[in-house]
Design an enzyme around this catalytic site. Structure first.
Site, PDB file in Angstrom:
ATOM      1  N   CYS A   1       0.961  -1.357   0.053  1.00 50.11           N
ATOM      2  CA  CYS A   1      -0.241   0.087  -0.081  1.00 50.11           C
ATOM      3  C   CYS A   1       1.070   0.974  -0.047  1.00 50.11           C
ATOM      4  O   CYS A   1       1.935   1.130  -0.861  1.00 50.11           O
ATOM      5  CB  CYS A   1      -0.976  -0.203   1.356  1.00 50.11           C
ATOM      6  SG  CYS A   1      -0.179   0.244   3.102  1.00 50.11           S
TER       7      CYS A   1
ATOM      8  N   ARG B   1      -2.358  -0.670   5.499  1.00 53.59           N
ATOM      9  CA  ARG B   1      -3.516  -1.352   4.985  1.00 53.59           C
ATOM     10  C   ARG B   1      -2.946  -2.333   4.240  1.00 53.59           C
ATOM     11  O   ARG B   1      -3.979  -3.570   4.297  1.00 53.59           O
ATOM     12  CB  ARG B   1      -4.253  -0.090   3.316  1.00 53.59           C
ATOM     13  CG  ARG B   1      -4.729   0.794   4.388  1.00 53.59           C
ATOM     14  CD  ARG B   1      -4.951   1.604   2.898  1.00 53.59           C
ATOM     15  NE  ARG B   1      -3.834   2.403   3.213  1.00 53.59           N
ATOM     16  CZ  ARG B   1      -4.263   3.578   1.716  1.00 53.59           C
ATOM     17  NH1 ARG B   1      -5.029   3.682   0.801  1.00 53.59           N
ATOM     18  NH2 ARG B   1      -2.625   4.165   1.818  1.00 53.59           N
TER      19      ARG B   1
END
Lengths: 105, 282
Positions: free
Chosen positions: B233, B238
């Site tokens: 990410c 994430r």
């Protein structure tokens, strides 16, 4: 309604000229909601970001220019969607009232 | 691995706040969130101050990590229940990080802090005092961590999954939209990487979608089970969420998280970059 009063957090120290800011406040019966979550969805409805509201019910996003949707989640309330347009150098200030669709407890 | 081995519900958590051998740990992007209220008995890990080396861009080493968990009163045999805000982004990061250092009994609280708050469950500002332990971290497990050279070599050969939002993937944004738009030197994505935003794996309340929905999501994105997978990410939090879904919930083998992610890759000289909504060529 509180007329021209801007509901979002202070912009002190924010480089507004180079950002497309979307910000505002979440209210229930005119009172700020500190335990809400505001999600930023892009023009296709795809999730882009989410923030919890501050102790004073406020939130802020640094978006790109274009059309966005704010989806607000809060305890004992249904999700509220609000369309908003962002542009570089402009602060889009939004007041979101979740009481209007509150679920009867 | 199955969902029940790696996730606990809010109901289970509420019933086990005082259970011996179970330690709740809050990890948030907003490192002040814990101080404003947390699950009763939960301790805090600060993803930046506690988990990053104070000088170089890397994790704390095994010795520092052992001292950190010892100081927090976490033992090697304790079951650690991680939870946090932002749909467990940083809790998933801590889960992956503790896996890297070999902690075995780990769970995520499904829905994290958000579901807990939306359910109007109790939070406290009381900070627990836990007796220090003598925690011993295991050797780092590089089976779950990808570095930049491996990522460059993976272009066109392994599954690369960019889990950022479509606008970050295309290069229209450089960071998540709740953060100022700065970080990597340029926008875009690693050529051949598919874009499966982490958020597609979660419901609005932050809980994970069903196994069937998750399998369909990655199948639609063309994830080839026969190949190794690297998720990334912007800074690796994430993609920890996606690593958790693929490796821990769905049980895929050979899934790595590239924690250098776009903040590193988008600042490297001489590597290929794709712009726009298409994957790009190897």
């Amino acid at each position: 309604m509180c007329g021209a009063t801007q509901g979002g957090p202070s912009l002190e120290g924010v480089d507004v000229a180079n950002q497309a800011v979307i910000q505002g406040i979440v209210l229930r019966d005119g009172e700020p909601v500190a335990s809400a979550y505001v999600r930023l969805l892009d023009r296709t409805g795809e999730f882009t970001a989410e923030v919890p509201t501050s102790a004073t019910g406020q939130f802020r996003f640094f978006a790109g220019p274009g059309e966005w949707t704010l989806r607000t989640l809060a305890p004992r309330a249904e999700a509220v969607d609000r369309a908003v347009v962002a542009a570089k150098g402009v602060v889009a200030d939004v007041e979101i009232d979740i009481a209007k669709v509150a679920v009867d407890a | 691995m199955a969902r029940s081995d790696v996730l606990v519900s809010a109901e289970w958590a509420e019933a086990n706040l005082d259970t011996p051998g179970v330690v709740f740990v809050e990890v948030d992007e907003d490192t002040d969130a814990y101080d404003g209220g947390h699950l009763a008995g939960a301790v805090k890990l600060d993803w930046r101050a506690d988990l990053q080396d104070p000088v170089k861009r890397d994790f704390v080493d095994a010795q520092q990590f052992s001292k950190l968990l010892s100081d927090r009163g976490i033992g090697n045999d304790d079951t650690v229940i991680l939870y946090g805000g932002n749909n467990n982004w940083f809790a998933a990061y801590a889960y992956w990080y503790l896996t890297y250092y070999g902690h075995e009994n780990l769970r995520l609280l499904d829905g994290g802090r958000k579901k807990w708050e939306l359910d109007s469950r109790e939070l406290t500002t009381e900070v627990p005092s836990r007796e220090a332990t003598t925690y011993t971290a295991k050797e780092p497990n590089d089976d779950v961590r990808a570095f930049r050279d491996e990522v460059v070599e993976a272009i066109g050969t392994k599954n690369l999954i960019d889990v950022r939002s479509p606008d970050e993937y295309a290069g229209r944004l450089l960071a998540p939209a709740h953060l100022p738009q700065e970080a990597a030197q340029i926008g875009g994505h690693i050529p051949t990487a598919g874009n499966v935003p982490w958020s597609k794996a979660a419901n609005d309340d932050g809980t994970f979608k069903s196994d069937e929905e998750l399998k369909e999501l990655y199948a639609e994105a063309g994830l080839d089970d026969a190949k190794d997978t690297i998720a990334y990410c912007r800074i690796g939090e994430r993609s920890s969420h996606t690593w958790f879904v693929l490796h821990e919930v769905l049980g895929h083998q050979n899934v790595k998280n590239y924690d250098g992610s776009w903040s590193e890759y988008g600042s490297l000289r001489g590597v290929p970059v794709a712009l726009g909504d298409e994957r790009g060529e190897a």
